[in-house]
Design an enzyme around this catalytic site. Structure first.
Site: not given
Ligand code: SAM
Length: 311
Positions: A54, A97, A162
């Protein structure tokens, strides 16, 4: 190796604990913001994909939750992760997910029909050490994040994710350029030079005309052998590369002494808040009970009782 040795080797790990961030990754988002001004005044609805434990959500709350006249904040932050995450004030959490359409629907329901201004994703699979597999899985995760983004992001919005700069990275840039006006590959100062990790900052969301968001995006069925190295001419996208973070800042690959200003003694701090139920929890329990198998230096795996169990 003592508990403070990681603090010495990794300055951002140590600073994260001193400044109250749940993970050193917080600095990566802060450094990206220094360069791209991600949290400008127009940013009110943000999605943090792959958010646990977090620290990026913490950065988002600290940067975006400005109280309004009625005392309430006008920013809405939705965080998603497969893993459970300890609560954070001002952050709506979804345990889900990012490859599932139900997760996209759940995010949309929290924004009450309004699209997001910014989607960030620091998603990473459990790394296997087999580079081709790790890069492939990371690319799949990035494309899953892109799919979710196409469901929730407003036109003109920004997506940050990323990426591993592996051999097929130009295929990913090309795919991202289909959806965004500008794609930059950025390396925050807090991301180790020795790591192939970087971040794509995709600005100006502008999907192809008549594009219908879906989760079975054919981009996910990449045939690397066929396409990846054959992109030529206008199809070959070279994303500009930007190193970001103030140069006066710390070098993430350097080892710093534990000396404090005024000669004060260094005091070890525990992590601010680790993952609450990580998949490696059982291995940690075995390790602290000295029951985890180890390598003996000759490539043999030995059980805690010292008997060889495999080679
Ligand atoms: N940004 C986080 C922070 O600052 O605390 C750290 C994220 S951590 C590097 C990567 C996260 O990706 C893990 O928590 C993992 O559970 C999550 N993740 C991996 N695959 C995922 C998936 N398919 N759906 C949701 N989360 C996923």
């Amino acid at each position: 190796m003592g508990r403070s040795s990681k603090d010495k080797r990794d300055i951002y790990y140590r600073l994260a604990k001193e400044e109250g961030w749940r993970a050193r990754s917080a600095f990566k988002l802060l450094h990206l913001d220094e360069e791209f001004n991600l949290f400008n005044d127009g940013v009110k609805r943000v999605v943090d994909l792959c958010a646990a434990p977090g620290s990026w959500s913490q950065v988002l709350t600290r940067k975006l939750r400005r109280p309004t006249d009625n005392g309430k904040s006008d920013a809405k932050i939705v965080a998603v992760d497969l893993q459970a995450m300890a609560p954070l004030p001002g952050v709506i959490q979804i345990q889900g997910d990012i490859t599932k359409v139900s997760t996209a629907e759940s995010i949309i329901s929290h924004f009450e029909g309004e699209p997001a201004d910014l989607v960030v994703c620091d998603g990473a699979p459990d790394v296997t050490g087999l580079h081709d597999i790790d890069e492939y899985i990371q690319a799949q995760l990035l494309l899953a994040a892109l799919n979710i983004t196409t469901h929730v992001l407003k036109n003109g919005g920004t997506f940050v994710a990323k990426i591993f700069r592996g051999k097929d990275v130009s295929l990913l840039y090309a795919q991202l350029r289909l959806f965004f006006d500008k794609v930059t590959c950025a390396k925050p100062r807090s991301s180790r030079n020795s790591s192939i990790e970087a971040f794509v900052v995709c600005e100006g969301y502008d999907p192809p005309e008549d594009y219908i968001p879906n989760m079975s995006n054919p981009l996910l069925d990449m045939d690397y052998d066929l396409y990846s190295n054959q992109l030529e001419g206008p199809n070959r996208v070279i994303a500009p590369f930007l190193a970001c973070g103030d140069l006066s800042g710390y070098d993430s690959d350097k080892t710093y002494p534990l000396q404090l200003e005024g000669g004060k003694e260094y005091k070890y701090l525990p992590p601010t808040q680790g993952p609450i139920n990580p998949p490696y929890k059982h291995a940690c329990e075995l390790k602290s009970a000295s029951q985890l198998a180890k390598e003996d230096g000759l490539g043999h795996v030995v059980a805690a009782s010292s008997s060889q169990i495999s080679t």
